[in-house]
Design a protein around this motif. Structure first.
Motif, PDB file in Angstrom:
ATOM      1  N   ILE A 155     130.597   3.619  71.892  1.00 48.20           N
ATOM      2  CA  ILE A 155     129.322   3.501  72.603  1.00 48.20           C
ATOM      3  C   ILE A 155     129.511   3.775  74.090  1.00 48.20           C
ATOM      4  N   LYS A 156     130.602   3.305  74.649  1.00 51.70           N
ATOM      5  CA  LYS A 156     130.918   3.613  76.046  1.00 51.70           C
ATOM      6  C   LYS A 156     131.094   5.118  76.245  1.00 51.70           C
ATOM      7  N   LEU A 195     127.743   6.903  76.295  1.00 53.25           N
ATOM      8  CA  LEU A 195     127.050   6.732  77.577  1.00 53.25           C
ATOM      9  C   LEU A 195     127.657   7.640  78.646  1.00 53.25           C
ATOM     10  N   THR A 209     123.120   0.120  68.275  1.00 51.60           N
ATOM     11  CA  THR A 209     123.728   1.108  69.171  1.00 51.60           C
ATOM     12  C   THR A 209     122.897   1.278  70.431  1.00 51.60           C
ATOM     13  N   GLU A 223     123.268  -1.761  72.688  1.00 56.38           N
ATOM     14  CA  GLU A 223     124.557  -1.787  73.378  1.00 56.38           C
ATOM     15  C   GLU A 223     124.622  -0.726  74.478  1.00 56.38           C
ATOM     16  N   LEU A 224     124.052   0.431  74.236  1.00 59.58           N
ATOM     17  CA  LEU A 224     123.996   1.452  75.282  1.00 59.58           C
ATOM     18  C   LEU A 224     123.247   0.927  76.497  1.00 59.58           C
ATOM     19  N   HIS A 225     122.134   0.279  76.237  1.00 59.55           N
ATOM     20  CA  HIS A 225     121.337  -0.295  77.331  1.00 59.55           C
ATOM     21  C   HIS A 225     122.115  -1.382  78.063  1.00 59.55           C
ATOM     22  N   ASP A 230     124.515   0.155  80.395  1.00 60.87           N
ATOM     23  CA  ASP A 230     123.936   1.059  81.392  1.00 60.87           C
ATOM     24  C   ASP A 230     123.748   0.334  82.734  1.00 60.87           C
ATOM     25  N   LEU A 269     118.203   5.823  79.684  1.00 61.58           N
ATOM     26  CA  LEU A 269     119.639   5.709  79.920  1.00 61.58           C
ATOM     27  C   LEU A 269     120.006   6.528  81.149  1.00 61.58           C
TER      28      LEU A 269
END
Length: 226
Positions: free
Chosen positions: A56-57, A60, A102, A105-107, A110, A131
């Motif tokens: 996920i990191k 991003l 997902t 977690e991205l949020h 961010d 994002l």
């Protein structure tokens, strides 16, 4: 018998070719997707696990690179495609749960402000996922989707910049493109996707996973408190 070791380059090429066939050879209804693939205006990335923190990191980071290289002064459209060959889901509900995990977690990772051109309230009809300071319309696809247009070769998340839809409106082609896509979708499956609504008429969160949600469905996303 000699065996050929599958290098990452070979694996990427094989997967990319499957997506090109899915979009270009099969009767995919999205004319925008067909144009992007014909012009090679897509950024396809492969990740091991859509629920893994490291992956996920990486998504991003790759999205930030995608945004930074994008020419917002042109009329060229591009899409960011995240593919997860190792993630398999038996039902649309399982996929929907993983997709929102997902996105959440991205949020959470961010460090940018929400795109001010859209709402950050998932229940708002003006909501769009943000994002790195840019709004995206999310399209989830997987082999077990009930919609033929979303039965991708592998589990996939497509990040389409919200700016592109506004650009189509500015170019006065949005309604024409929308009509063609929905006509082709009906020809493919007999009906248009019942979740589809124009921006501003209903929250687009109901459209992200592709599952037809009921009227009592609540978006699981929560914006973090600054």
């Amino acid at each position: 018998m000699n065996t050929v070791k599958q290098t990452p380059e070979i694996r990427y090429t094989d997967i990319e070719n499957e997506y090109r066939e899915f979009i270009l050879t099969q009767k995919h209804p999205c004319v925008m997707a067909k144009t992007l693939f014909m012009l090679n205006d897509y950024h396809l990335h492969i990740y091991d696990d859509m629920q893994d923190t490291i992956c996920i990191k990486n998504i991003l980071t790759d999205l930030e690179r995608f945004i930074n290289q994008y020419d917002f002064d042109s009329n060229t459209f591009e899409s960011f495609i995240a593919v997860f060959p190792n993630n398999k889901f038996n039902s649309e509900y399982e996929f929907e749960t993983a997709l929102w995990h997902t996105l959440q977690e991205l949020h959470n990772l961010d460090d940018s402000e929400w795109d001010p051109t859209v709402s950050d309230n998932p229940n708002d009809s003006k909501f769009s996922f943000s994002l790195k300071g840019r709004a995206f319309y999310i399209v989830g696809l997987h082999p077990n989707s009930s919609r033929l247009a979303r039965q991708s070769p592998y589990t996939t998340i497509v990040f389409n910049l919200h700016w592109q839809f506004e650009k189509l409106r500015e170019m006065k082609t949005y309604k024409k493109v929308k009509k063609r896509i929905r006509k082709r979708d009906k020809q493919l499956q007999g009906t248009i996707n019942p979740t589809l609504k124009d921006f501003g008429n209903d929250t687009e969160t109901k459209q992200y996973s592709g599952r037809q949600v009921d009227k009592d469905w609540k978006c699981p996303f929560h914006k973090k408190q600054n």
